[in-house]
Scaffold this motif. Structure first.
Motif, PDB file in Angstrom:
ATOM      1  N   MET A   1       0.844  -1.185   0.000  1.00 56.30           N
ATOM      2  CA  MET A   1       0.000   0.000   0.000  1.00 56.30           C
ATOM      3  C   MET A   1       0.884   1.241   0.000  1.00 56.30           C
ATOM      4  O   MET A   1       1.851   1.332   0.748  1.00 56.30           O
ATOM      5  N   THR A   2       0.569   2.213  -0.834  1.00 58.46           N
ATOM      6  CA  THR A   2       1.415   3.391  -0.955  1.00 58.46           C
ATOM      7  C   THR A   2       1.101   4.460   0.086  1.00 58.46           C
ATOM      8  O   THR A   2       1.850   5.426   0.220  1.00 58.46           O
ATOM      9  N   GLY A   3       0.003   4.311   0.810  1.00 59.34           N
ATOM     10  CA  GLY A   3      -0.350   5.282   1.841  1.00 59.34           C
ATOM     11  C   GLY A   3      -0.086   4.746   3.237  1.00 59.34           C
ATOM     12  O   GLY A   3       0.401   3.627   3.428  1.00 59.34           O
ATOM     13  N   THR A   4      -0.421   5.562   4.236  1.00 60.67           N
ATOM     14  CA  THR A   4      -0.173   5.227   5.631  1.00 60.67           C
ATOM     15  C   THR A   4      -1.466   5.311   6.433  1.00 60.67           C
ATOM     16  O   THR A   4      -2.160   6.330   6.391  1.00 60.67           O
ATOM     17  N   VAL A   5      -1.766   4.237   7.137  1.00 65.96           N
ATOM     18  CA  VAL A   5      -2.885   4.239   8.076  1.00 65.96           C
ATOM     19  C   VAL A   5      -2.383   4.839   9.387  1.00 65.96           C
ATOM     20  O   VAL A   5      -1.417   4.346   9.976  1.00 65.96           O
TER      21      VAL A   5
ATOM     22  N   THR B   1      -0.216  -6.885   7.414  1.00 69.87           N
ATOM     23  CA  THR B   1       0.289  -5.523   7.574  1.00 69.87           C
ATOM     24  C   THR B   1       0.580  -5.254   9.042  1.00 69.87           C
ATOM     25  O   THR B   1       0.112  -5.967   9.926  1.00 69.87           O
ATOM     26  N   PHE B   2       1.351  -4.198   9.276  1.00 68.93           N
ATOM     27  CA  PHE B   2       1.654  -3.842  10.657  1.00 68.93           C
ATOM     28  C   PHE B   2       1.689  -2.328  10.827  1.00 68.93           C
ATOM     29  O   PHE B   2       1.985  -1.583   9.900  1.00 68.93           O
ATOM     30  N   SER B   3       1.331  -1.915  12.032  1.00 72.16           N
ATOM     31  CA  SER B   3       1.595  -0.560  12.468  1.00 72.16           C
ATOM     32  C   SER B   3       2.562  -0.642  13.640  1.00 72.16           C
ATOM     33  O   SER B   3       2.818  -1.718  14.166  1.00 72.16           O
TER      34      SER B   3
ATOM     35  N   PRO C   1      -1.217   9.992   4.439  1.00 68.06           N
ATOM     36  CA  PRO C   1      -2.279   9.344   5.211  1.00 68.06           C
ATOM     37  C   PRO C   1      -3.434   8.913   4.314  1.00 68.06           C
ATOM     38  O   PRO C   1      -3.816   9.633   3.384  1.00 68.06           O
ATOM     39  N   VAL C   2      -4.003   7.741   4.605  1.00 73.98           N
ATOM     40  CA  VAL C   2      -5.144   7.235   3.838  1.00 73.98           C
ATOM     41  C   VAL C   2      -6.439   7.639   4.530  1.00 73.98           C
ATOM     42  O   VAL C   2      -6.465   7.959   5.716  1.00 73.98           O
TER      43      VAL C   2
ATOM     44  N   ASP D   1     -10.363   3.970   2.777  1.00 71.65           N
ATOM     45  CA  ASP D   1      -9.252   3.166   2.257  1.00 71.65           C
ATOM     46  C   ASP D   1      -8.697   2.235   3.338  1.00 71.65           C
ATOM     47  O   ASP D   1      -8.283   1.104   3.049  1.00 71.65           O
ATOM     48  N   ALA D   2      -8.680   2.709   4.579  1.00 76.34           N
ATOM     49  CA  ALA D   2      -8.226   1.858   5.677  1.00 76.34           C
ATOM     50  C   ALA D   2      -9.176   0.674   5.859  1.00 76.34           C
ATOM     51  O   ALA D   2      -8.734  -0.456   6.115  1.00 76.34           O
TER      52      ALA D   2
END
Length: 277
Positions: free
Chosen positions: A1-5, A201-203, A262-263, A267-268
């Motif tokens: 994913m090119t964005g950030t949650v 995925t991870f945060s 940021p998404v 999108d999240a």
């Protein structure tokens, strides 16, 4: 994913309102914070609640009212903490799911938490995971130490994928008693995550002074971010945090610099398998 949650964790169960006047503890304060942080780029809100004395609580009525108010006022994904405070009994933590969140945390093991012990028995983890499967609640698997990723692998192997089919973990780094908030520790976790189902995925969450190193390391490794006054009350050395907005704005700025902006909440939801509203 090119964005950030970006997840905002505005309150937590450890910080005292008496010591940090800006901490949002009432429902009105929490809703206002959520709206402000969504406007700056947050797409998930990780929620702990407080009672009339600003003490941590898992009161079912308050939880339901909080979920309803956040859903009505924002498009944020509402994620309730099933951790509560370290003293909360398992039955109350399981009952958090009765409030109908879209997501909930699911911690993958017991960890020393400062002077306390954050207890998460295997049987409790399984019960939390399977209840979320049955109710369509998407988990965020919270990881406080490297070995807990192996526990998650065992959980998924024995009890199947979570609701929504997507595996998402949050690396909680810098808790006294857990893994350090360092680039090396995050890199070790990122390597272990490769053994989880494809597409996991991870945060990452940096506690206290590890906030900025963890944010930068996570972005460089393709991860997402969690920030908020639950995790840090100091913006810089000798400078108290003024609001959760301040922390979300910084995270959004770092994400932009990394060319991973940021998404949106929509999108999240698509990424994490959370149903559309």
């Amino acid at each position: 994913m090119t964005g950030t949650v970006i997840t905002v964790a505005p309150t937590g169960a450890e910080v005292s309102k008496a010591e940090v006047a800006a901490l949002p503890v009432t429902l009105d304060e929490l809703v206002r914070t959520a709206k402000e942080c969504e406007a700056l780029g947050a797409s998930i809100i990780h929620v702990h609640i407080r009672d009339d004395r600003a003490e941590p609580t898992l009161d079912q009525g308050r939880l339901r009212a909080t979920v309803a108010a956040l859903r009505e006022s924002t498009d944020l994904i509402v994620q309730l903490s099933s951790g509560g405070a370290v003293t909360d009994p398992e039955a109350d933590r399981l009952a958090v799911l009765d409030a109908g969140p879209e997501m909930a945390s699911c911690t993958m093991g017991t960890v020393n938490f400062g002077d306390g012990v954050f207890l998460n028995r295997w049987e409790f983890i399984v019960e939390l995971h399977t209840r979320m499967q049955e109710r369509g609640i998407v988990p965020e698997y919270e990881i406080f130490d490297l070995g807990q990723l192996t526990t998650l692998q065992r959980l998924l192997g024995k009890h199947g994928l979570p609701a929504g089919g997507h595996v998402h973990v949050d690396l909680v780094m810098g808790v006294p008693g857990g893994m350090p908030g360092t680039t090396a520790a995050l890199a070790a976790c990122e390597q272990a995550i490769r053994d989880l189902p494809a597409g996991t995925t991870f945060s990452a969450t940096g506690i206290g002074r590890s906030t900025i190193p963890v944010m930068l390391a996570s972005l460089s490794a393709g991860g997402h971010l969690r920030v908020g006054m639950e995790d840090t009350i100091t913006y810089a050395k000798g400078q108290p945090v003024e609001s959760n907005m301040q922390l979300v704005a910084r995270a959004a700025g770092f994400a932009q610099l990394a060319q991973r902006p940021p998404v949106t909440p929509a999108d999240a939801r698509s990424l994490l398998g959370v149903p559309a509203r």
